[in-house]
Design a protein around this motif. Structure first.
Motif, short mmCIF file in Angstrom:
data_model
loop_
_atom_site.label_atom_id
_atom_site.label_comp_id
_atom_site.label_asym_id
_atom_site.label_seq_id
_atom_site.Cartn_x
_atom_site.Cartn_y
_atom_site.Cartn_z
N SER B 85 5.80 -9.70 0.54
CA SER B 85 5.02 -8.55 0.11
C SER B 85 5.69 -7.91 -1.11
N ASN B 86 4.87 -7.28 -1.92
CA ASN B 86 5.45 -6.57 -3.07
C ASN B 86 5.83 -5.15 -2.74
N LYS B 87 5.38 -4.70 -1.56
CA LYS B 87 5.71 -3.33 -1.17
C LYS B 87 7.09 -3.32 -0.53
N TYR B 88 7.90 -2.45 -1.04
CA TYR B 88 9.29 -2.42 -0.59
C TYR B 88 9.40 -2.25 0.92
N THR B 89 8.68 -1.25 1.48
CA THR B 89 8.88 -0.97 2.90
C THR B 89 8.40 -2.11 3.78
N GLU B 90 7.38 -2.83 3.32
CA GLU B 90 6.92 -3.98 4.11
C GLU B 90 7.97 -5.08 4.09
N LYS B 91 8.47 -5.32 2.92
CA LYS B 91 9.55 -6.30 2.76
C LYS B 91 10.75 -5.92 3.63
N GLN B 92 11.05 -4.63 3.58
CA GLN B 92 12.23 -4.12 4.29
C GLN B 92 12.10 -4.35 5.81
N ILE B 93 10.92 -4.05 6.34
CA ILE B 93 10.71 -4.26 7.78
C ILE B 93 10.77 -5.75 8.10
N GLY B 94 10.21 -6.56 7.22
CA GLY B 94 10.27 -8.00 7.43
C GLY B 94 11.71 -8.47 7.52
N ARG B 110 13.88 -22.26 6.56
CA ARG B 110 13.52 -22.74 5.23
C ARG B 110 12.56 -21.76 4.54
N LEU B 111 11.61 -21.26 5.33
CA LEU B 111 10.67 -20.29 4.76
C LEU B 111 11.39 -19.02 4.34
N ILE B 112 12.29 -18.61 5.21
CA ILE B 112 13.03 -17.38 4.90
C ILE B 112 13.86 -17.58 3.64
N ASN B 113 14.52 -18.72 3.57
CA ASN B 113 15.34 -19.00 2.39
C ASN B 113 14.51 -18.95 1.12
N ASP B 119 13.52 -13.29 -4.08
CA ASP B 119 14.01 -11.93 -4.28
C ASP B 119 15.30 -11.92 -5.09
N LEU B 120 16.15 -12.92 -4.86
CA LEU B 120 17.41 -12.95 -5.61
C LEU B 120 17.15 -13.13 -7.10
N SER B 121 16.12 -13.87 -7.41
CA SER B 121 15.87 -14.10 -8.84
C SER B 121 14.88 -13.08 -9.40
N SER B 122 14.52 -12.09 -8.60
CA SER B 122 13.52 -11.12 -9.06
C SER B 122 14.06 -10.13 -10.08
N ARG B 123 15.36 -10.02 -10.15
CA ARG B 123 16.03 -9.06 -11.05
C ARG B 123 15.71 -7.62 -10.65
N ASN B 124 15.07 -7.45 -9.53
CA ASN B 124 14.85 -6.10 -9.00
C ASN B 124 16.02 -5.80 -8.06
N PRO B 125 16.87 -4.84 -8.46
CA PRO B 125 18.10 -4.66 -7.68
C PRO B 125 17.85 -4.33 -6.21
N THR B 126 16.83 -3.55 -5.90
CA THR B 126 16.61 -3.22 -4.49
C THR B 126 16.18 -4.46 -3.71
N PHE B 127 15.35 -5.30 -4.31
CA PHE B 127 14.96 -6.54 -3.64
C PHE B 127 16.16 -7.46 -3.46
N ALA B 131 17.73 -8.96 0.04
CA ALA B 131 17.94 -10.39 0.28
C ALA B 131 19.39 -10.67 0.66
N LEU B 132 20.31 -10.02 -0.07
CA LEU B 132 21.73 -10.24 0.22
C LEU B 132 22.07 -9.75 1.62
N HIS B 133 21.49 -8.62 2.00
CA HIS B 133 21.73 -8.11 3.34
C HIS B 133 21.27 -9.08 4.39
N CYS B 134 20.12 -9.67 4.12
CA CYS B 134 19.58 -10.60 5.10
C CYS B 134 20.52 -11.80 5.24
N ILE B 135 21.01 -12.31 4.13
CA ILE B 135 21.94 -13.44 4.19
C ILE B 135 23.18 -13.04 5.01
#
Lengths: 147, 962
Positions: B85-94, B110-113, B119-127, B131-135
């Motif tokens: 999702s492009n919405k931060y809070t949706e992504k966050q809950i996911g 694999r899907l999660i990866n 997200d890692l290549s999005s250059r959006n620091p919050t995204f 992603a890093l937190h999830c890893i």
């Protein structure tokens, strides 16, 4: 082995109801249940004004009660108990800053926020950002990013 | 519904949570949950595509249900969908759902990866951070494979935002811990180390955890971090309490960062670079100084943060273990905390002192707090603090305070919490054994232990007391008497019966002369306990009975009567029955000679490591660490065994030194080789073996076959040192040349010279007979600890020494650090076919490495004052053994190697000397004052040295010389 970290962080209330659990190392469901049970049994009967540290197996346990909630962390052998106590306190401050006069209900109804705040502060059991300001900025940012 | 929801309120979720909270029973709660699960499942399966908000809400509900402790077996796919999702809070809950619920081997990885990669290549620091937190939260191998090469790039890239760098550093650390092989730092190493210099305190705080972990695995590649860490630390420590703005925590500048820096430094030895080291010592001193300053805030957070740094600094000081000044200051600081009103600080002080107690520099300083610690054991309200106090008492125990500490621990045992009793028992048993000056005290202590905490006395403990009693004939009578008295108690613990049965069976004869403990009385006493005991104990008692028949023929009829009765000979337990039958038969058909041979007194047990110690080490938990440390520490053989030299066989030594019972007698025999090497190997199992043998013939037969009875050491082993070896050694304290030893066959002469910490010794072996010595071999050995203190190298000698001839051997000696024992010289040769075997002590004593130091009166007294700590001084008042003539004394003092200083002492009768002992590791400054009292024919000798073990050793050596 001199790196320091938390193994887990639990929040539970005086009735032994778990409000938040965070595991910083892979832990099986069984083990989690056992740790939770043991921590509640170990910490709840402690008298007020006793010391905030315990030993449990090969871990150091650091806990502190804030109002109706107990914050309880499991530390590895080498870690610094006093500092861990302040990790708990800083987390409480961050919750307080975000919710304003935080209470147990806030954490019940906004458990996901409590996790997010924790993630801004700790990662993999290590302190990620100690500045209250910085954590808060990212939480506010997140809130303004929605919808 | 309470108005507590914040940010993006999800009304449905809040309602659901309220419902759950309003449930009156567990059943109602489960019912409500099942209803909700059914609802969510139907929504997820429904035809209508859900919008992001609904998906988020249901995933969040599932998460809540899971956190209540219920299993969740669906919804993962919906959560993965939220990730894109492009919405931060949706992504966050996911991401939250995935972090909490997805285990590392899920097929969704694999899907999660994929989502993470986006997200890692999005250059959006919050995204990126999400992603890093999830890893970091999942941390699986697959994730490491996918991202281990990408994250270092993010970490060191110039355009990465600080907050992302922080997350990347800790995320990498997490991956490194799961899959170190996948995280290759190589090219990034130096850039990562330089993150220590980063402007942003948060980046440093996060990066330093990674660096600490990596430098433990690759200390060399990361060693540049030491100087960077020291300068960073120095900047923080010297900054004002408000300089660091938001990184100041209750007026303490950057406590987390400071502690992490101090912890990083603990991965390395003290800095070699003098300037860096100086700066670091300065930091540590500042931290210690700050502890004395008045607090800047009354808040407990202020003092906690400040003391957290202090404790970390103390850990570093203990880790270095090389700055006596800092160690003593640390110890004093902890001493203050021992009586602090904050329970937490008392707890931590006790804990830290445990490690400090094992440092030779601070052991004495720790000991001065013994009363406070004992008091803590008695009065602390909190059991966890009491336990730390008990641990510390154990760690600070040595010969000087063992009796007091053991007594206190025993009395604490009576009220100790059940959870720690077994460990306490082990500790008391170990201390009692290790520091026993006389065995009767040891026996008393163990029997007390059984009396007070019998249930917690493990097998190892009572096996051990029996081993020791068997091996020491001077205590057997006492043990028999004591155990006999202990058994008089109407209710005594079964372990007491076991010890009693065994000891009276072996040594009951030693007290049988007294009509109050005549054989029959002993037997009746034991047998009165029989019926209350378990089967193994009864089996042991039956063995004791057959031994009684052998020891006291007058009890034969009574005991046979007992064996013959149905409850024995037809016992339903096969072991008991067999013993009864066989013992009865044995006692009736065997002649007294055969009986005496079969039931001969137990041979001594081989010396070996105490199985109790092994057990304590095995036991997880506090104290286990300190045991090993205690064992490794130099104190053990250095101080504890006093001046007593340690030969290859301590028991023989003790016997030959019978007139001076025996600070050196080594009860544990931890380090000595077993003299009977073909004894059964597994420690502690021996007694079990004997007991579990089917019958008496079998059991004692087996013992015989094992060569147990042939306890004489095989003749090829080096002989124990001659009883006069110590005396011979004393002859050479003040001289370097002369005849070391002479008998009818052999003369050994010595010439030696020393320079700095090196020495060379020429040994001349003269054959005084007219017959050739064959197989002439000499071996120089440094027993035990001495190996690490002294390095002695020798060349082999010619195996033949012709009659009347003399051969020469050169030894090169290097003093590594100060020492107390002397190396042993073993000489073996055949003279007319008979093996000659003798062991001497080589006259290498610590004073040989003296450099004289001339100084004026003023300097002397200034230094004297500097060495004013009680443990630095050793003093002895003794009767003159030799002429008190001035010239003789002067000659001896000069021979000692120190400079004899004139016009220093106001009293011209007194002698004053100064010198420096040169060892490879350090120099030890020594001052000496000898005050003769001609009238009383007495001396007072005082030594002050910068190292306490040296004062002690010199004092012992010199007291023999005058």
């Amino acid at each position: 082995n001199r790196w320091r970290k938390l193994r887990f962080l639990l929040l539970f209330n005086r009735q032994g109801k778990l409000r938040l659990q965070k595991w910083f190392v892979p832990t099986s469901d069984r083990e989690r249940k056992k740790v939770i049970r043991d921590m509640i049994m170990l910490v709840l009967p402690r008298q007020p004004r006793t010391c905030n540290f315990l030993r449990w197996k090969d871990l150091k346990i650091v806990y502190k009660r804030y109002a109706s909630l107990y914050f309880c962390a499991g530390l590895e052998e080498q870690d610094n108990e006093l500092l861990a106590l302040e990790v708990l306190h800083r987390y409480v401050e961050l919750l307080d800053k975000y919710f304003g006069n935080v209470c147990e209900l806030d954490i019940i109804f906004n458990f996901e926020k409590a996790y997010f705040i924790l993630d801004e502060f700790l990662m993999g059991g290590e302190v990620l950002e100690t500045s209250k300001f910085a954590v808060n900025v990212s939480m506010e940012q997140a809130d303004t990013l929605q919808e | 519904m309470p108005a507590v929801s914040k940010g993006d309120g999800m009304r449905g979720l809040a309602v659901f949570i309220s419902d759950i909270r309003n449930c009156k029973s567990k059943e109602a709660e489960i019912k409500r949950i099942n209803k909700e699960l059914a609802n969510i499942r139907s929504k997820f399966k429904g035809d209508k595509a859900l919008d992001g908000y609904s998906k988020k809400k249901y995933v969040c509900k599932l998460l809540f249900i899971f956190l209540l402790g219920h299993d969740i077996d669906f919804g993962h796919m919906e959560a993965v969908n939220l990730l894109s999702s492009n919405k931060y809070t949706e992504k966050q809950i996911g991401y939250l759902f995935i972090s909490v619920l997805v285990n590392s081997n899920s097929e969704l990885i694999r899907l999660i990866n994929n989502a993470i990669k986006n997200d890692l290549s999005s250059r959006n620091p919050t995204f990126m951070c999400l992603a890093l937190h999830c890893i970091a939260n999942v941390g699986s191998r697959e994730m490491a494979e996918a991202f281990a090469s990408e994250i270092p790039r993010i970490l060191v890239a110039g355009d990465t935002m600080d907050s992302v760098k922080q997350s990347a550093a800790l995320c990498l650390l997490r991956l490194y811990k799961t899959s170190p092989d996948l995280v290759l730092m190589g090219e990034w190493t130096s850039r990562v180390v330089h993150l220590l210099n980063d402007q942003h305190m948060g980046v440093v705080t996060a990066a330093i955890s990674l660096i600490t972990c990596l430098s433990q695995k690759n200390p060399d590649e990361f060693k540049t971090c030491v100087s960077l860490a020291v300068s960073r630390l120095s900047r923080i420590v010297s900054s004002a309490s408000t300089d660091l703005q938001d990184y100041t925590y209750y007026f303490v500048p950057a406590p987390w960062l400071s502690c992490k820096l101090l912890r990083l430094l603990q991965c390395y030895p003290p800095p070699e670079d003098g300037a860096v080291k100086g700066r670091l010592v300065e930091c540590l001193e500042t931290i210690l100084n700050k502890a004395q300053e008045p607090p800047k805030s009354k808040k407990v957070q202020h003092s906690n943060a400040k003391n957290a740094i202090l404790f970390e600094a103390i850990s570093l000081i203990i880790h270095y273990d090389s700055e006596p000044n800092l160690l003593v200051r640390a110890c004093n600081q902890l001493g203050q905390f021992l009586q602090h009103r904050e329970t937490n600080l008392r707890y931590l002080a006790l804990e830290s002192m445990c490690t400090l107690a094992s440092s030779e520099f601070s052991h004495e300083a720790v000991k001065t707090h013994i009363e406070t610690v004992i008091n803590a054991l008695k009065t602390e309200r909190d059991v966890s603090v009491r336990q730390r106090a008990a641990d510390l008492l154990y760690a600070m125990c040595d010969r000087s305070n063992a009796k007091q500490i053991v007594a206190e621990m025993l009395s604490y045992l009576e009220t100790a919490d059940y959870s720690i009793r077994e460990e306490m028992v082990l500790k008391v048993a170990i201390l009692a054994e290790k520091y026993a000056v006389d065995y009767s005290w040891y026996v008393d202590t163990i029997l007390n232990l059984i009396r007070i905490a019998g249930d917690y006395v493990s097998e190892e403990v009572w096996y051990r007391v029996i081993q020791i009693v068997i091996n020491r004939d001077d205590v057997q009578g006492y043990a028999a008497k004591t155990v006999f008295e202990a058994l008089q108690a109407p209710a005594c613990h079964e372990n007491m019966v076991k010890v009693g049965g065994y000891i009276l069976g072996e040594f009951g004869n030693l007290i049988a002369g007294d009509p109050r403990s005549s054989p029959l009385v002993q037997f009746n006493l034991l047998h009165s306990k029989f019926h209350l005991c378990s089967v193994p104990t009864r089996a042991l008692l039956l063995s004791a009975y057959i031994k009684f028949i052998n020891l006291f023929p007058e009890t034969k009829a009574t005991i046979q009567e007992v064996l013959r009765c149905d409850s024995q000979i037809r016992n339903s337990d096969v072991e008991l029955q067999q013993r009864a039958v066989e013992y009865l038969k044995l006692s009736s058909i065997a002649s007294t000679d055969v009986l005496a041979t079969v039931l001969e007194e137990m041979p001594p047990f081989p010396e070996r490591e105490s199985s109790i110690l092994a057990k304590l080490k095995k036991k997880k938990g506090p104290g286990a660490v300190s045991v090993t440390e205690l064992e490794d520490s130099k104190r053990e053989s250095g101080e504890l065994n006093g001046a007593g030299e340690r030969g290859p066989d301590p028991s023989v030594m003790a016997a030959s030194n019978a007139s001076t019972p025996s600070p050196s007698a080594d009860l544990l025999g931890i380090r000595s080789a077993a003299p009977v090497s073909n004894a059964p190997a597994s420690a502690g199992s021996l007694l079990v073996d004997v007991f579990s043998e089917a019958g008496p013939a079998a059991s004692s037969g087996a013992v015989n076959d094992d060569g147990f009875l042939s306890s004489a050491p095989p003749s090829e082993d080096p002989a124990p040192p001659l009883s006069e070896a110590e005396e011979l050694l004393n002859k050479f304290v003040c001289k370097n040349n002369g005849v070391l030893f002479e008998n009818q066959l052999l003369q050994i002469g010595i010439k030696s010279e020393y320079r700095q910490n090196l020495g060379r010794m020429y040994l001349f072996y003269g054959n005084k007979t007219s017959v050739q010595f064959a197989s002439f071999t000499t071996t120089v050995s440094c027993p035990g600890e001495l190996q690490s203190h002294l390095n002695v190298q020798s060349k082999p000698v010619e195996p033949l020494v012709e009659g009347g001839a003399q051969i020469q051997q050169v030894l090169n000696i290097e003093c590594l650090t100060d020492f107390s024992d002397a190396p042993l010289l073993n000489i073996k040769f055949r003279y007319g076919g008979a093996l000659q075997n003798l062991t001497l002590k080589l006259p290498v004593t610590i004073n040989k490495f003296f450099q004289p130091t001339e100084m004026a009166s003023q300097d002397f007294f200034q230094r004297w004052k500097q060495l004013s700590q009680p443990q630095q001084e050793a003093q002895k008042i003794f009767k003159a053994n030799h002429s008190m003539d001035t010239e003789v004394i002067k000659a001896k003092l000069l021979g000692l190697g120190m400079a004899l200083l004139d016009n220093v002492d106001p009293n011209p009768e007194n002698y004053v000397c100064a010198g420096v002992i040169q060892t490879k590791s350090q120099q030890v400054g020594c001052l000496l004052r000898l005050e003769p009292n001609a009238q009383a024919q007495m001396y007072r000798l005082t030594l002050r040295c910068s190292k306490d073990s040296v004062s002690k050793r010199l004092c012992e050596l010199l007291a023999q010389q005058f």
